[in-house]
Scaffold this motif. Structure first.
Motif, PDB file in Angstrom:
ATOM      1  N   ASP A   1      -2.998  48.189 -17.314  1.00 12.50           N
ATOM      2  CA  ASP A   1      -1.781  48.670 -16.676  1.00 12.50           C
ATOM      3  C   ASP A   1      -0.712  48.870 -17.744  1.00 12.50           C
ATOM      4  O   ASP A   1      -0.481  47.974 -18.571  1.00 12.50           O
ATOM      5  CB  ASP A   1      -1.319  47.662 -15.626  1.00 12.50           C
ATOM      6  N   LYS A   2      -0.064  50.017 -17.725  1.00 12.87           N
ATOM      7  CA  LYS A   2       0.932  50.320 -18.758  1.00 12.87           C
ATOM      8  C   LYS A   2       2.157  49.425 -18.675  1.00 12.87           C
ATOM      9  O   LYS A   2       2.754  49.082 -19.688  1.00 12.87           O
ATOM     10  CB  LYS A   2       1.330  51.790 -18.675  1.00 12.87           C
ATOM     11  N   ALA A   3       2.545  49.012 -17.477  1.00  9.16           N
ATOM     12  CA  ALA A   3       3.753  48.191 -17.317  1.00  9.16           C
ATOM     13  C   ALA A   3       3.517  46.715 -17.648  1.00  9.16           C
ATOM     14  O   ALA A   3       4.360  46.069 -18.250  1.00  9.16           O
ATOM     15  CB  ALA A   3       4.293  48.321 -15.897  1.00  9.16           C
ATOM     16  N   THR A   4       2.349  46.176 -17.268  1.00 13.07           N
ATOM     17  CA  THR A   4       2.098  44.744 -17.431  1.00 13.07           C
ATOM     18  C   THR A   4       1.116  44.404 -18.536  1.00 13.07           C
ATOM     19  O   THR A   4       1.075  43.269 -19.001  1.00 13.07           O
ATOM     20  CB  THR A   4       1.541  44.133 -16.124  1.00 13.07           C
TER      21      THR A   4
ATOM     22  N   PRO B   1      -5.540  43.908 -17.358  1.00 11.48           N
ATOM     23  CA  PRO B   1      -6.724  44.728 -17.103  1.00 11.48           C
ATOM     24  C   PRO B   1      -6.715  45.257 -15.668  1.00 11.48           C
ATOM     25  O   PRO B   1      -6.216  44.592 -14.758  1.00 11.48           O
ATOM     26  CB  PRO B   1      -7.891  43.759 -17.301  1.00 11.48           C
ATOM     27  N   VAL B   2      -7.281  46.453 -15.477  1.00  9.52           N
ATOM     28  CA  VAL B   2      -7.332  47.083 -14.164  1.00  9.52           C
ATOM     29  C   VAL B   2      -8.769  47.050 -13.650  1.00  9.52           C
ATOM     30  O   VAL B   2      -9.700  47.470 -14.343  1.00  9.52           O
ATOM     31  CB  VAL B   2      -6.829  48.543 -14.215  1.00  9.52           C
TER      32      VAL B   2
ATOM     33  N   LYS C   1      -6.794  49.464  -6.832  1.00 13.36           N
ATOM     34  CA  LYS C   1      -6.817  48.965  -8.206  1.00 13.36           C
ATOM     35  C   LYS C   1      -6.145  47.604  -8.217  1.00 13.36           C
ATOM     36  O   LYS C   1      -5.053  47.445  -7.679  1.00 13.36           O
ATOM     37  CB  LYS C   1      -6.092  49.940  -9.131  1.00 13.36           C
ATOM     38  N   ILE C   2      -6.800  46.635  -8.827  1.00 17.51           N
ATOM     39  CA  ILE C   2      -6.278  45.267  -8.874  1.00 17.51           C
ATOM     40  C   ILE C   2      -5.943  44.928 -10.318  1.00 17.51           C
ATOM     41  O   ILE C   2      -6.781  45.080 -11.214  1.00 17.51           O
ATOM     42  CB  ILE C   2      -7.308  44.270  -8.309  1.00 17.51           C
ATOM     43  N   LEU C   3      -4.706  44.466 -10.544  1.00 17.89           N
ATOM     44  CA  LEU C   3      -4.270  44.070 -11.876  1.00 17.89           C
ATOM     45  C   LEU C   3      -4.493  42.574 -12.024  1.00 17.89           C
ATOM     46  O   LEU C   3      -3.871  41.777 -11.328  1.00 17.89           O
ATOM     47  CB  LEU C   3      -2.787  44.403 -12.072  1.00 17.89           C
ATOM     48  N   SER C   4      -5.420  42.192 -12.928  1.00 19.86           N
ATOM     49  CA  SER C   4      -5.758  40.781 -13.065  1.00 19.86           C
ATOM     50  C   SER C   4      -6.460  40.534 -14.386  1.00 19.86           C
ATOM     51  O   SER C   4      -7.302  41.333 -14.799  1.00 19.86           O
ATOM     52  CB  SER C   4      -6.670  40.364 -11.909  1.00 19.86           C
TER      53      SER C   4
END
Length: 134
Positions: A41-44, A47-48, A70-73
């Protein structure tokens, strides 16, 4: 305009009838990288991951029922257990955001949906106790 970037949305608003995992969780590919790498993710910088889900809304057309979340984790998310005797798992997402964009192939408005977490649905309200239960 005060609204910039992704639009926060509640699970109940996005999936009022609930949803079900209908495929495997996979690392999202970074199509801008020269190598086969997982997207971040560009902001955080997280990994996507991506997972296909089926919207349980009975009024949707068949072609509208499946969407990729999509899950950011940092760690690969774990799919909740499936329903007894069925290959699908009911699921809820936390920290949902919708990012509108114009689909290049069709020129139509489309949406990318991201979440910060995935879990089994919260249990329904407890059944009221009867006089016999006391």
């Amino acid at each position: 305009m005060a609204l910039q970037g992704p639009i926060p949305v509640s699970f109940e608003l996005l999936f009022p009838h609930g949803c079900y995992v209908v495929g495997e969780i996979q690392a999202a590919k970074d199509f801008e990288a020269k190598r086969d790498t997982q997207a971040r993710d560009k902001a955080t910088g997280l990994p996507v991951w991506q997972v296909p889900v089926m919207d349980a809304d009975p009024s949707l057309k068949a072609t509208q029922k499946t969407v990729t979340i999509k899950i950011l984790s940092e760690a690969e998310p774990v799919v909740p257990p499936p329903l007894p005797g069925l290959p699908i798992s009911p699921v809820e997402f936390d920290g949902l955001e919708v990012k509108p964009y114009v689909h290049q192939a069709t020129g139509r408005l489309a949406y990318s949906i991201t979440a910060r977490g995935m879990r089994a649905p919260r249990s329904a309200k407890p059944a009221p106790q009867t006089k016999d239960a006391a």
